[in-house]
Each structure stands twice: as C-alpha cells, then as structure tokens.
Design a protein around this motif. Structure first.
Motif, PDB file in Angstrom:
ATOM      1  N   LEU A  61     -10.103  -2.107   0.561  1.00  0.00           N
ATOM      2  CA  LEU A  61      -8.843  -1.363   1.212  1.00  0.00           C
ATOM      3  C   LEU A  61      -8.230  -1.942   2.324  1.00  0.00           C
ATOM      4  O   LEU A  61      -7.228  -1.748   2.780  1.00  0.00           O
ATOM      5  CB  LEU A  61      -9.467   0.090   1.360  1.00  0.00           C
ATOM      6  N   ALA A  62      -9.368  -2.201   3.238  1.00  0.00           N
ATOM      7  CA  ALA A  62      -8.909  -2.933   4.634  1.00  0.00           C
ATOM      8  C   ALA A  62      -7.942  -4.172   4.357  1.00  0.00           C
ATOM      9  O   ALA A  62      -6.962  -4.262   5.274  1.00  0.00           O
ATOM     10  CB  ALA A  62     -10.128  -3.251   5.165  1.00  0.00           C
ATOM     11  N   ARG A  63      -8.535  -5.118   3.475  1.00  0.00           N
ATOM     12  CA  ARG A  63      -7.791  -6.093   3.043  1.00  0.00           C
ATOM     13  C   ARG A  63      -6.254  -5.682   2.517  1.00  0.00           C
ATOM     14  O   ARG A  63      -5.436  -6.280   3.026  1.00  0.00           O
ATOM     15  CB  ARG A  63      -8.348  -6.903   2.268  1.00  0.00           C
ATOM     16  N   THR A  64      -6.004  -4.630   1.834  1.00  0.00           N
ATOM     17  CA  THR A  64      -4.973  -4.031   1.171  1.00  0.00           C
ATOM     18  C   THR A  64      -4.074  -3.673   2.339  1.00  0.00           C
ATOM     19  O   THR A  64      -2.942  -3.925   2.597  1.00  0.00           O
ATOM     20  CB  THR A  64      -5.113  -3.156   0.251  1.00  0.00           C
ATOM     21  N   ARG A  65      -4.738  -2.996   3.175  1.00  0.00           N
ATOM     22  CA  ARG A  65      -3.916  -2.254   4.653  1.00  0.00           C
ATOM     23  C   ARG A  65      -3.250  -3.554   5.257  1.00  0.00           C
ATOM     24  O   ARG A  65      -2.017  -3.326   5.511  1.00  0.00           O
ATOM     25  CB  ARG A  65      -4.791  -1.670   5.321  1.00  0.00           C
ATOM     26  N   ARG A  66      -4.196  -4.559   5.547  1.00  0.00           N
ATOM     27  CA  ARG A  66      -3.351  -5.545   6.400  1.00  0.00           C
ATOM     28  C   ARG A  66      -2.330  -6.294   5.554  1.00  0.00           C
ATOM     29  O   ARG A  66      -1.333  -6.536   6.188  1.00  0.00           O
ATOM     30  CB  ARG A  66      -4.523  -6.558   6.702  1.00  0.00           C
ATOM     31  N   LEU A  67      -2.441  -6.279   4.245  1.00  0.00           N
ATOM     32  CA  LEU A  67      -1.276  -6.990   3.746  1.00  0.00           C
ATOM     33  C   LEU A  67      -0.249  -6.146   3.432  1.00  0.00           C
ATOM     34  O   LEU A  67       0.919  -6.379   3.649  1.00  0.00           O
ATOM     35  CB  LEU A  67      -1.829  -7.277   2.054  1.00  0.00           C
ATOM     36  N   CYS A  68      -0.308  -4.900   3.407  1.00  0.00           N
ATOM     37  CA  CYS A  68       0.871  -3.958   3.302  1.00  0.00           C
ATOM     38  C   CYS A  68       1.427  -4.025   4.690  1.00  0.00           C
ATOM     39  O   CYS A  68       2.531  -3.981   4.621  1.00  0.00           O
ATOM     40  CB  CYS A  68       0.206  -2.573   2.938  1.00  0.00           C
ATOM     41  N   GLU A  69       0.677  -4.003   5.552  1.00  0.00           N
ATOM     42  CA  GLU A  69       1.445  -3.928   7.045  1.00  0.00           C
ATOM     43  C   GLU A  69       2.250  -5.316   7.307  1.00  0.00           C
ATOM     44  O   GLU A  69       3.291  -5.241   7.649  1.00  0.00           O
ATOM     45  CB  GLU A  69       0.342  -4.050   8.354  1.00  0.00           C
ATOM     46  N   SER A  70       1.618  -6.521   6.713  1.00  0.00           N
ATOM     47  CA  SER A  70       2.280  -7.696   6.896  1.00  0.00           C
ATOM     48  C   SER A  70       3.571  -7.730   6.023  1.00  0.00           C
ATOM     49  O   SER A  70       4.684  -8.453   6.377  1.00  0.00           O
ATOM     50  CB  SER A  70       1.713  -8.922   6.761  1.00  0.00           C
ATOM     51  N   LEU A  71       3.697  -6.859   4.805  1.00  0.00           N
ATOM     52  CA  LEU A  71       4.693  -6.818   3.993  1.00  0.00           C
ATOM     53  C   LEU A  71       5.658  -5.661   4.347  1.00  0.00           C
ATOM     54  O   LEU A  71       6.871  -5.636   3.566  1.00  0.00           O
ATOM     55  CB  LEU A  71       4.371  -6.732   2.534  1.00  0.00           C
ATOM     56  N   GLY A  72       5.364  -4.804   5.257  1.00  0.00           N
ATOM     57  CA  GLY A  72       6.147  -3.771   5.450  1.00  0.00           C
ATOM     58  C   GLY A  72       6.183  -2.708   4.472  1.00  0.00           C
ATOM     59  O   GLY A  72       7.172  -1.710   4.208  1.00  0.00           O
ATOM     60  N   VAL A  73       5.137  -2.525   3.601  1.00  0.00           N
ATOM     61  CA  VAL A  73       4.873  -1.352   2.499  1.00  0.00           C
ATOM     62  C   VAL A  73       3.962  -0.265   2.882  1.00  0.00           C
ATOM     63  O   VAL A  73       2.936  -0.476   3.739  1.00  0.00           O
ATOM     64  CB  VAL A  73       4.222  -2.252   1.478  1.00  0.00           C
ATOM     65  N   GLY A  74       4.340   0.803   2.830  1.00  0.00           N
ATOM     66  CA  GLY A  74       3.568   2.000   3.177  1.00  0.00           C
ATOM     67  C   GLY A  74       2.251   2.187   2.439  1.00  0.00           C
ATOM     68  O   GLY A  74       2.487   1.593   1.124  1.00  0.00           O
ATOM     69  N   LEU A  75       1.368   2.576   2.832  1.00  0.00           N
ATOM     70  CA  LEU A  75       0.141   2.666   2.086  1.00  0.00           C
ATOM     71  C   LEU A  75      -0.342   3.998   2.327  1.00  0.00           C
ATOM     72  O   LEU A  75      -0.518   4.600   3.384  1.00  0.00           O
ATOM     73  CB  LEU A  75      -0.921   1.677   2.859  1.00  0.00           C
ATOM     74  N   THR A  76      -1.160   4.668   0.959  1.00  0.00           N
ATOM     75  CA  THR A  76      -1.449   5.912   0.929  1.00  0.00           C
ATOM     76  C   THR A  76      -2.710   5.714   0.109  1.00  0.00           C
ATOM     77  O   THR A  76      -2.692   5.087  -1.013  1.00  0.00           O
ATOM     78  CB  THR A  76      -0.713   7.040   0.333  1.00  0.00           C
ATOM     79  N   ALA A  77      -4.000   6.027   0.390  1.00  0.00           N
ATOM     80  CA  ALA A  77      -5.347   6.050  -0.022  1.00  0.00           C
ATOM     81  C   ALA A  77      -5.726   7.611  -0.419  1.00  0.00           C
ATOM     82  O   ALA A  77      -5.799   8.322   0.479  1.00  0.00           O
ATOM     83  CB  ALA A  77      -6.246   5.119   0.781  1.00  0.00           C
ATOM     84  N   VAL A  78      -6.115   7.764  -1.713  1.00  0.00           N
ATOM     85  CA  VAL A  78      -6.624   8.929  -1.955  1.00  0.00           C
ATOM     86  C   VAL A  78      -7.797   8.752  -2.845  1.00  0.00           C
ATOM     87  O   VAL A  78      -8.073   7.569  -3.306  1.00  0.00           O
ATOM     88  CB  VAL A  78      -5.614   9.899  -2.724  1.00  0.00           C
ATOM     89  N   SER A  79      -8.494   9.737  -2.987  1.00  0.00           N
ATOM     90  CA  SER A  79      -9.726   9.453  -3.700  1.00  0.00           C
ATOM     91  C   SER A  79      -9.555  10.347  -5.328  1.00  0.00           C
ATOM     92  O   SER A  79      -8.694  11.195  -5.075  1.00  0.00           O
ATOM     93  CB  SER A  79     -11.164  10.186  -3.199  1.00  0.00           C
ATOM     94  N   SER A  80     -10.457  10.135  -6.182  1.00  0.00           N
ATOM     95  CA  SER A  80     -10.177  10.842  -7.452  1.00  0.00           C
ATOM     96  C   SER A  80     -10.528  12.293  -7.413  1.00  0.00           C
ATOM     97  O   SER A  80      -9.851  12.906  -7.863  1.00  0.00           O
ATOM     98  CB  SER A  80     -10.783  10.004  -8.426  1.00  0.00           C
ATOM     99  N   THR A  81     -11.522  12.417  -6.545  1.00  0.00           N
ATOM    100  CA  THR A  81     -11.819  13.995  -6.357  1.00  0.00           C
ATOM    101  C   THR A  81     -10.705  14.597  -5.706  1.00  0.00           C
ATOM    102  O   THR A  81     -10.594  15.860  -5.794  1.00  0.00           O
ATOM    103  CB  THR A  81     -13.222  13.978  -5.726  1.00  0.00           C
ATOM    104  N   SER A  82     -10.006  14.104  -4.790  1.00  0.00           N
ATOM    105  CA  SER A  82      -8.981  14.844  -4.002  1.00  0.00           C
ATOM    106  C   SER A  82      -7.927  15.307  -5.124  1.00  0.00           C
ATOM    107  O   SER A  82      -6.982  15.971  -4.673  1.00  0.00           O
ATOM    108  CB  SER A  82      -8.339  13.832  -2.834  1.00  0.00           C
TER     109      SER A  82
END
Length: 89
Positions: A61-82
C-alpha cells in the motif's frame, strides 16, 4: 491470483484477494504499477482483504501510494469488512 481489477469511469478498482506475505508483496506491487501505467486512471480504489492488513500488505500500500502521488492519481484504500452491509438490528 493475488489481484483482481476492473476499470470503469476513470476509476481503477483493485482488490487484493488475500493478505500479502513477504514473498508475494513485490509481485502485487508491480502488478498494481502495471495496471496504473496501462489504464492511467483518475483514481485508484484499493480494496484490502482485511481490516487489519499484514505488514507486507501495508508495505505494498505504501509503495502504491508513492506511485500514485508521482503519477497524480488519487488513492482510496478500503478494507473488505468496511464494505459489508450493516447488520440487521
């Protein structure tokens, strides 16, 4: 299979099918990176398999967040239980 995905209306939906472990976290992160580069979404919605993800899942998730920031892509993380419907009263 570690990941399922769908792309609709500019949103890339990625679901981690299982909690990641040290031996498969890099593969999952690279797969997500390839999906981001291929689809160029406005937003990535990452669904984690549990409400208490493993350290390896959090690392991906942390790696994905850094990549999204560098590409200008918004990120939302949710859990299956939520996403579960509320229990009947």
């Amino acid at each position: 299979m570690l990941i399922q995905h769908a792309f609709e209306n500019g949103v890339l939906h990625v679901h981690l099918v299982q909690d990641l472990e040290v031996h498969n976290r890099a593969a999952a992160a690279v797969h997500i990176e390839q999906l981001l580069i291929t689809h160029r979404p406005r937003t990535l919605r990452l669904q984690l398999p549990t409400a208490t993800p493993s350290p390896a899942s959090l690392s991906a998730l942390a790696r994905t967040r850094r990549l999204c920031e560098s590409l200008g892509v918004g990120l939302t993380a949710v859990s299956s239980t939520s996403l579960a419907p509320p229990a009947a009263a």
